[in-house]
Enzyme design. Structure first.
Site, PDB file in Angstrom:
ATOM      1  N   ARG A 142       0.861  -1.178   0.000  1.00 32.89           N
ATOM      2  CA  ARG A 142       0.000   0.000   0.000  1.00 32.89           C
ATOM      3  C   ARG A 142       0.900   1.231   0.000  1.00 32.89           C
ATOM      4  O   ARG A 142       2.052   1.186   0.461  1.00 32.89           O
ATOM      5  CB  ARG A 142      -0.891   0.024   1.233  1.00 32.89           C
ATOM      6  CG  ARG A 142      -1.809  -1.190   1.379  1.00 32.89           C
ATOM      7  CD  ARG A 142      -2.601  -1.099   2.673  1.00 32.89           C
ATOM      8  NE  ARG A 142      -3.525  -2.211   2.848  1.00 32.89           N
ATOM      9  CZ  ARG A 142      -3.232  -3.339   3.495  1.00 32.89           C
ATOM     10  NH1 ARG A 142      -2.020  -3.491   4.034  1.00 32.89           N
ATOM     11  NH2 ARG A 142      -4.122  -4.301   3.615  1.00 32.89           N
ATOM     12  N   LYS A 166      -2.230  -2.398   7.952  1.00 35.13           N
ATOM     13  CA  LYS A 166      -3.340  -1.898   8.756  1.00 35.13           C
ATOM     14  C   LYS A 166      -3.287  -2.503  10.152  1.00 35.13           C
ATOM     15  O   LYS A 166      -3.032  -3.695  10.310  1.00 35.13           O
ATOM     16  CB  LYS A 166      -4.677  -2.234   8.095  1.00 35.13           C
ATOM     17  CG  LYS A 166      -4.896  -1.483   6.786  1.00 35.13           C
ATOM     18  CD  LYS A 166      -6.254  -1.784   6.197  1.00 35.13           C
ATOM     19  CE  LYS A 166      -6.498  -0.965   4.940  1.00 35.13           C
ATOM     20  NZ  LYS A 166      -7.817  -1.252   4.341  1.00 35.13           N
ATOM     21  N   HIS A 236      -2.713   2.176  -5.917  1.00 29.29           N
ATOM     22  CA  HIS A 236      -3.528   1.004  -5.632  1.00 29.29           C
ATOM     23  C   HIS A 236      -3.788   0.180  -6.891  1.00 29.29           C
ATOM     24  O   HIS A 236      -3.992  -1.041  -6.811  1.00 29.29           O
ATOM     25  CB  HIS A 236      -4.849   1.416  -4.984  1.00 29.29           C
ATOM     26  CG  HIS A 236      -5.237   0.528  -3.841  1.00 29.29           C
ATOM     27  ND1 HIS A 236      -4.462   0.397  -2.703  1.00 29.29           N
ATOM     28  CD2 HIS A 236      -6.299  -0.297  -3.669  1.00 29.29           C
ATOM     29  CE1 HIS A 236      -5.041  -0.469  -1.881  1.00 29.29           C
ATOM     30  NE2 HIS A 236      -6.151  -0.895  -2.445  1.00 29.29           N
ATOM     31  N   ARG A 239      -1.033  -2.125  -7.093  1.00 32.06           N
ATOM     32  CA  ARG A 239      -1.271  -3.201  -6.117  1.00 32.06           C
ATOM     33  C   ARG A 239      -2.263  -4.231  -6.672  1.00 32.06           C
ATOM     34  O   ARG A 239      -2.048  -5.442  -6.569  1.00 32.06           O
ATOM     35  CB  ARG A 239      -1.790  -2.591  -4.819  1.00 32.06           C
ATOM     36  CG  ARG A 239      -2.157  -3.580  -3.710  1.00 32.06           C
ATOM     37  CD  ARG A 239      -2.475  -2.787  -2.440  1.00 32.06           C
ATOM     38  NE  ARG A 239      -3.255  -3.522  -1.472  1.00 32.06           N
ATOM     39  CZ  ARG A 239      -2.746  -4.310  -0.520  1.00 32.06           C
ATOM     40  NH1 ARG A 239      -1.430  -4.492  -0.458  1.00 32.06           N
ATOM     41  NH2 ARG A 239      -3.522  -4.913   0.353  1.00 32.06           N
ATOM     42  N   HIS A 262      -4.051  -9.328   3.803  1.00 36.06           N
ATOM     43  CA  HIS A 262      -5.486  -9.418   4.055  1.00 36.06           C
ATOM     44  C   HIS A 262      -5.764 -10.452   5.141  1.00 36.06           C
ATOM     45  O   HIS A 262      -5.167 -11.524   5.138  1.00 36.06           O
ATOM     46  CB  HIS A 262      -6.238  -9.828   2.787  1.00 36.06           C
ATOM     47  CG  HIS A 262      -6.267  -8.761   1.747  1.00 36.06           C
ATOM     48  ND1 HIS A 262      -6.520  -9.026   0.418  1.00 36.06           N
ATOM     49  CD2 HIS A 262      -6.077  -7.421   1.825  1.00 36.06           C
ATOM     50  CE1 HIS A 262      -6.481  -7.888  -0.269  1.00 36.06           C
ATOM     51  NE2 HIS A 262      -6.220  -6.912   0.561  1.00 36.06           N
ATOM     52  N   TYR A 271      -9.654  -7.996  -4.800  1.00 35.76           N
ATOM     53  CA  TYR A 271      -8.482  -7.312  -5.316  1.00 35.76           C
ATOM     54  C   TYR A 271      -7.970  -7.953  -6.593  1.00 35.76           C
ATOM     55  O   TYR A 271      -6.937  -7.583  -7.105  1.00 35.76           O
ATOM     56  CB  TYR A 271      -7.354  -7.335  -4.265  1.00 35.76           C
ATOM     57  CG  TYR A 271      -7.422  -6.208  -3.282  1.00 35.76           C
ATOM     58  CD1 TYR A 271      -6.547  -5.130  -3.368  1.00 35.76           C
ATOM     59  CD2 TYR A 271      -8.360  -6.204  -2.257  1.00 35.76           C
ATOM     60  CE1 TYR A 271      -6.603  -4.092  -2.461  1.00 35.76           C
ATOM     61  CE2 TYR A 271      -8.431  -5.179  -1.347  1.00 35.76           C
ATOM     62  CZ  TYR A 271      -7.548  -4.124  -1.453  1.00 35.76           C
ATOM     63  OH  TYR A 271      -7.609  -3.095  -0.546  1.00 35.76           O
TER      64      TYR A 271
END
Length: 289
Positions: A142, A166, A236, A239, A262, A271
């Site tokens: 990211r 995250k 993104h 990505r 994830h 994705y």
């Protein structure tokens, strides 16, 4: 009264769950909008919040033009808050159970073809730009993970990058020879930058003035790069392309899930831009093991 519990909840998210600054702001904003709704309707106690109140809240959001995705996020924020209130015995009843949810269209992400990626790499790039593009495509990082990389996070001898995603979750992502070579060349120029400006920056990616590169710098670079091949792209999109090309070339969905950071395999499916048959085959093979 509501704001007192909101502040306590945000503190819990930061201290116990390692919430990032951006996520904290999102939670605080969403729940503040909900509290303003309650006050407007003269609801001053948790006990007075009924499921019908939440349905009215959702309808008002729609009436104000909030996108379905934004409404869904706000519902999730409110649900999380009430779950915490229940667990701490501040309330006895959770009105968010079975509330109506807006239906979200499952949009496939924008993806570049391998040929388009080759066109990007064929552009005239500085060592920094080349390293950024190679690393984004080689690792699927990211943009926030990229700009927060420290010099100590890059291990070229063993070919991996250590990043924090995250919730400050750490993961190790391998990188290939092309990316390693680009990073090596950039490191040489980086040393010259630090000497020239007498800086001692620990950040891996630096601007031409020796200062740390920002998210906006990365977005601007990728956007301008896309214009050269007549595509509107962001970091993104790189990505997405990273994940898609891995799957199209036979990578296991679980591996791609780990590389992207994830927690749920269903998120990884969103994705990717591969055929439905391919996704179903991989997904059911995982669940039938």
């Amino acid at each position: 009264m509501f704001y007192q519990y909101l502040c306590e909840y945000i503190d819990y998210l930061i201290l116990e769950r390692g919430l990032s600054n951006n996520t904290e702001i999102s939670y605080r904003t969403d729940l503040s909008i909900f509290i303003e709704f309650l006050e407007k309707h003269n609801i001053n106690e948790f006990e007075n919040i009924a499921r019908s109140s939440l349905n009215v809240f959702i309808r008002e959001l729609r009436g104000k033009g909030y996108a379905a995705s934004s409404t869904t996020r706000m519902i999730a924020s409110v649900r999380g808050w009430f779950k915490w209130l229940i667990s701490n015995e501040y309330i006895q009843y959770d009105p968010t159970v079975s509330i109506e949810q807006p239906k979200l269209a499952r949009k496939l992400p924008k993806v570049l073809s391998i040929k388009e990626m080759e066109l990007l790499f064929a552009q005239k790039l500085t060592s920094s730009e080349k390293a950024i593009l190679e690393l984004l495509y080689a690792s699927g990082l990211r943009v926030s993970e990229l700009v927060n990389l420290k010099l100590s996070n890059i291990n070229l001898s063993n070919g991996y990058v250590r990043c924090f995603g995250k919730g400050s979750k750490e993961r190790i992502v391998p990188i290939g020879d092309e990316a390693k070579n680009a990073l090596k060349l950039y490191l040489e120029d980086r040393e010259l930058l630090l000497l020239k400006y007498n800086e001692n920056e620990d950040a891996f990616f630096l601007k031409a003035n020796g200062k740390t590169l920002s998210r906006q710098d990365i977005y601007r670079f990728i956007n301008n790069l896309g214009k050269l091949i007549n595509r509107k792209i962001s970091p993104h999109v790189i990505r997405h392309s990273f994940a898609t090309h891995l799957l199209e070339n036979g990578a296991d969905l679980r591996v791609v899930q780990e590389l992207l950071g994830h927690s749920d395999v269903s998120t990884t499916q969103l994705y990717t831009h591969v055929s439905k048959k391919r996704l179903k085959d991989v997904y059911f093979s995982i669940n039938n093991e």
